[in-house]
Write an enzyme that holds these catalytic residues in place. Structure first.
Site, PDB file in Angstrom:
ATOM      1  NE  ARG A   1       1.902  -1.035   7.683  1.00 25.34           N
ATOM      2  CZ  ARG A   1       2.168   0.092   7.017  1.00 25.34           C
ATOM      3  NH1 ARG A   1       1.823   1.253   7.512  1.00 25.34           N
ATOM      4  NH2 ARG A   1       2.767   0.045   5.867  1.00 25.34           N
TER       5      ARG A   1
ATOM      6  NE  ARG B   1       6.857   5.734  -2.472  1.00 28.92           N
ATOM      7  CZ  ARG B   1       6.050   5.027  -1.679  1.00 28.92           C
ATOM      8  NH1 ARG B   1       4.885   5.521  -1.314  1.00 28.92           N
ATOM      9  NH2 ARG B   1       6.399   3.838  -1.269  1.00 28.92           N
TER      10      ARG B   1
ATOM     11  NE  ARG C   1       7.099  -0.878   1.967  1.00 30.97           N
ATOM     12  CZ  ARG C   1       7.157   0.143   1.112  1.00 30.97           C
ATOM     13  NH1 ARG C   1       8.207   0.294   0.328  1.00 30.97           N
ATOM     14  NH2 ARG C   1       6.180   1.012   1.056  1.00 30.97           N
TER      15      ARG C   1
ATOM     16  CE  LYS D   1      -1.283   2.496   3.108  1.00 31.92           C
ATOM     17  NZ  LYS D   1      -0.488   1.837   2.056  1.00 31.92           N
TER      18      LYS D   1
ATOM     19  NE  ARG E   1       8.701   5.208   1.601  1.00 31.54           N
ATOM     20  CZ  ARG E   1       7.430   4.916   1.903  1.00 31.54           C
ATOM     21  NH1 ARG E   1       6.493   5.815   1.723  1.00 31.54           N
ATOM     22  NH2 ARG E   1       7.108   3.742   2.383  1.00 31.54           N
TER      23      ARG E   1
HETATM   24  P1  AP5 Z   1       1.382   6.558  -2.193  1.00 32.82           P
HETATM   25  O1  AP5 Z   1       0.226   7.468  -2.040  1.00 32.82           O
HETATM   26  O2  AP5 Z   1       2.680   6.963  -1.613  1.00 32.82           O
HETATM   27  O3  AP5 Z   1       0.968   5.085  -1.697  1.00 32.82           O
HETATM   28  P2  AP5 Z   1       0.855   4.506  -0.230  1.00 32.82           P
HETATM   29  O4  AP5 Z   1      -0.301   3.566  -0.242  1.00 32.82           O
HETATM   30  O5  AP5 Z   1       0.834   5.614   0.784  1.00 32.82           O
HETATM   31  O6  AP5 Z   1       2.206   3.682  -0.192  1.00 32.82           O
HETATM   32  P3  AP5 Z   1       3.346   3.543   0.920  1.00 32.82           P
HETATM   33  O7  AP5 Z   1       4.437   2.784   0.245  1.00 32.82           O
HETATM   34  O8  AP5 Z   1       3.696   4.860   1.531  1.00 32.82           O
HETATM   35  O9  AP5 Z   1       2.582   2.655   1.953  1.00 32.82           O
HETATM   36  P4  AP5 Z   1       3.172   1.781   3.069  1.00 32.82           P
HETATM   37  O10 AP5 Z   1       1.933   1.442   3.806  1.00 32.82           O
HETATM   38  O11 AP5 Z   1       3.984   0.625   2.644  1.00 32.82           O
HETATM   39  O12 AP5 Z   1       4.239   2.732   3.769  1.00 32.82           O
HETATM   40  P5  AP5 Z   1       4.209   3.567   5.124  1.00 32.82           P
HETATM   41  O13 AP5 Z   1       4.872   4.835   4.866  1.00 32.82           O
HETATM   42  O14 AP5 Z   1       2.850   3.558   5.741  1.00 32.82           O
HETATM   43  O15 AP5 Z   1       1.533   6.254  -3.750  1.00 32.82           O
HETATM   44  C1  AP5 Z   1       2.586   5.440  -4.234  1.00 32.82           C
HETATM   45  C2  AP5 Z   1       3.051   5.964  -5.605  1.00 32.82           C
HETATM   46  O16 AP5 Z   1       1.999   5.801  -6.551  1.00 32.82           O
HETATM   47  C3  AP5 Z   1       3.381   7.462  -5.592  1.00 32.82           C
HETATM   48  O17 AP5 Z   1       4.463   7.704  -6.440  1.00 32.82           O
HETATM   49  C4  AP5 Z   1       2.101   8.117  -6.110  1.00 32.82           C
HETATM   50  O18 AP5 Z   1       2.393   9.334  -6.742  1.00 32.82           O
HETATM   51  C5  AP5 Z   1       1.590   7.053  -7.081  1.00 32.82           C
HETATM   52  N1  AP5 Z   1       0.127   7.012  -7.164  1.00 32.82           N
HETATM   53  C6  AP5 Z   1      -0.769   7.209  -6.156  1.00 32.82           C
HETATM   54  N2  AP5 Z   1      -2.027   7.065  -6.610  1.00 32.82           N
HETATM   55  C7  AP5 Z   1      -1.924   6.739  -7.935  1.00 32.82           C
HETATM   56  C8  AP5 Z   1      -2.882   6.451  -8.959  1.00 32.82           C
HETATM   57  N3  AP5 Z   1      -4.209   6.441  -8.708  1.00 32.82           N
HETATM   58  N4  AP5 Z   1      -2.428   6.158 -10.193  1.00 32.82           N
HETATM   59  C9  AP5 Z   1      -1.087   6.141 -10.451  1.00 32.82           C
HETATM   60  N5  AP5 Z   1      -0.125   6.426  -9.538  1.00 32.82           N
HETATM   61  C10 AP5 Z   1      -0.545   6.710  -8.281  1.00 32.82           C
HETATM   62  O19 AP5 Z   1       5.108   2.642   6.077  1.00 32.82           O
HETATM   63  C11 AP5 Z   1       6.506   2.535   5.860  1.00 32.82           C
HETATM   64  C12 AP5 Z   1       7.098   1.637   6.941  1.00 32.82           C
HETATM   65  O20 AP5 Z   1       6.879   2.236   8.262  1.00 32.82           O
HETATM   66  C13 AP5 Z   1       6.487   0.240   7.069  1.00 32.82           C
HETATM   67  O21 AP5 Z   1       7.089  -0.667   6.156  1.00 32.82           O
HETATM   68  C14 AP5 Z   1       6.807  -0.102   8.540  1.00 32.82           C
HETATM   69  O22 AP5 Z   1       8.165  -0.460   8.689  1.00 32.82           O
HETATM   70  C15 AP5 Z   1       6.592   1.232   9.253  1.00 32.82           C
HETATM   71  N6  AP5 Z   1       5.205   1.417   9.718  1.00 32.82           N
HETATM   72  C16 AP5 Z   1       4.360   2.407   9.327  1.00 32.82           C
HETATM   73  N7  AP5 Z   1       3.177   2.282   9.946  1.00 32.82           N
HETATM   74  C17 AP5 Z   1       3.278   1.184  10.748  1.00 32.82           C
HETATM   75  C18 AP5 Z   1       2.361   0.539  11.615  1.00 32.82           C
HETATM   76  N8  AP5 Z   1       1.094   0.976  11.795  1.00 32.82           N
HETATM   77  N9  AP5 Z   1       2.787  -0.567  12.274  1.00 32.82           N
HETATM   78  C19 AP5 Z   1       4.055  -1.030  12.131  1.00 32.82           C
HETATM   79  N10 AP5 Z   1       4.971  -0.459  11.300  1.00 32.82           N
HETATM   80  C20 AP5 Z   1       4.581   0.647  10.617  1.00 32.82           C
END
Ligand code: AP5
Length: 246
Positions: A84, A121, A172, A9, A161
Site C-alpha cells: 500500500r 457490507r 480511508r 479485492k 465492520r
Molecule cells: P470487498 O471485497 O470486501 O472489497 P475490498 O476491496 O476488499 O475492501 P476493503 O474495505 O476490505 O479494503 P481495504 O483495502 O480498505 O481494507 P483492508 O481490510 O485491506 O467488497 C466490499 C463490499 O462490496 C462487500 O460487501 C462485497 O460483497 C461488495 N462487492 C464486492 N464486489 C462487488 C461487485 N462487483 N459488485 C457489487 N458489490 C460488490 O484494510 C483494513 C485496514 O487494515 C486498513 O485501513 C489499515 O488500517 C490496515 N491495513 C491493511 N493492510 C495494510 C497495509 N498493507 N499497510 C498498512 N495498513 C494496512
C-alpha cells in the site's frame, strides 16, 4: 490485488485463491484477527485501524515476510491489501525476486460506489468472513459461513465492520489516493500490470481477473484454467472456502 477500499479485492482474492489452490494473504484479515484475539499486535493496531489510517510499514512488512515464507505460499499466493506504500512495494519486489513474476491487477471503481458498497457490507462477527458478493443478492444475507465451529453451529451474526462508517471510509479513501494510488502508477509501467472494471457484476469481475492473470502470464484464460484443473485432478485441490491456510 490493488484498488481502493470496497473495490472487491477481498471478494475476488478469496475466490481466485480457492479456485487456483493457492493461499489468499490479506493483511487486513490478519490484522483484524489479531484485534479480535486481543493479542499484543491487535492492541498495537486497533486504534489506527478504527481511524482508517495505515499501520506502520515495518510492522506490516514483518507480517507479510513471515507469511510468504510458509510452505503453502511457495507455489504462489494472492496478496490482498499489500503493498500500500512505496516502501511496501519495494520490499515485495525484494521478497519475490527469486519467485517469478508479481502480477498486479488493479480493480477500478468510482468513489461513490465504493462508499455505497462499504456502508452496505456485513461481516460475520465471529470469524470476520464477508457476506460474499457472489451470494449476497437482493439484500438477502447468506445463512451460513463456515469458518469456525461457532459459525457452523450457531450461524453467523452479520455486523458492520468497525471501520466501515461513512466518515472512516472517506478517510480511508483519502489515504488511498495519497499513499497507495501513486504506488499503483509505479506498477502500471510493468508488463505484468492489468486494470479491470470493478463496476461489473462479481462474476464478470471474476472472469476479467482470470483473463488478466492469464494474459500477464502470456497464455489464454482457457490454458490457465486447464492447468488448474490438472493440478486439482492431481490431488492438489484447493481447500474448501474458509479452511485455515498455512
Ligand atoms: P470487498 O471485497 O470486501 O472489497 P475490498 O476491496 O476488499 O475492501 P476493503 O474495505 O476490505 O479494503 P481495504 O483495502 O480498505 O481494507 P483492508 O481490510 O485491506 O467488497 C466490499 C463490499 O462490496 C462487500 O460487501 C462485497 O460483497 C461488495 N462487492 C464486492 N464486489 C462487488 C461487485 N462487483 N459488485 C457489487 N458489490 C460488490 O484494510 C483494513 C485496514 O487494515 C486498513 O485501513 C489499515 O488500517 C490496515 N491495513 C491493511 N493492510 C495494510 C497495509 N498493507 N499497510 C498498512 N495498513 C494496512
Amino acid at each position: 490485488m490493488l484498488g481502493p477500499p470496497g473495490a472487491g479485492k477481498g471478494t475476488q482474492a478469496e475466490r481466485f485463491a480457492r479456485e487456483h489452490g493457492i493461499p489468499k494473504i490479506s493483511t487486513g484479515d490478519i490484522l483484524r484477527e489479531a484485534v479480535n484475539s486481543g493479542s499484543e499486535l491487535g492492541r498495537q493496531v486497533e486504534t489506527v485501524m478504527e481511524r482508517g489510517e495505515l499501520v506502520g510499514d515495518d510492522l506490516i512488512i514483518g507480517i507479510v515476510q513471515e507469511r510468504l515464507s510458509r510452505p503453502d505460499a511457495i507455489g504462489g499466493f494472492v496478496l490482498d491489501g499489500f503493498p500500500r506504500t512505496a516502501r511496501q512495494a519495494d520490499k515485495l519486489d525484494e521478497l519475490t525476486r527469486e519467485r517469478g513474476p508479481v502480477i498486479c491487477v488493479e480493480i477500478q471503481v468510482p468513489d461513490e460506489e465504493l462508499i455505497r458498497r462499504v456502508r452496505g457490507r456485513r461481516v460475520c462477527e465471529d470469524c470476520g468472513a464477508n457476506a460474499d458478493a457472489f451470494v449476497h443478492q437482493k439484500n438477502v444475507l447468506p445463512e451460513l459461513c463456515q469458518n469456525t465451529d461457532r459459525c457452523r453451529s450457531v450461524g453467523p451474526k452479520w455486523v458492520a465492520r468497525s471501520d466501515d462508517s461513512e466518515a472512516v471510509v472517506r478517510e480511508r479513501l483519502k489515504i488511498y489516493w495519497r499513499d497507495t494510488r501513486p504506488m499503483i502508477e509505479y506498477y502500471s509501467a510493468r508488463p505484468t500490470f492489468r486494470r479491470i472494471d470493478g463496476l461489473q457484476t462479481p462474476e464478470q469481475v471474476r472472469e476479467a481477473l482470470v483473463s488478466a492473470v492469464a494474459s500477464a502470464l502470456g497464455m489464454p484464460a482457457s490454458q490457465l484454467q486447464s492447468m488448474v484443473a490438472k493440478k486439482k485432478l492431481g490431488g492438489d485441490a484447493a481447500p474448501p472456502r474458509g479452511a485455515q491456510q498455512g
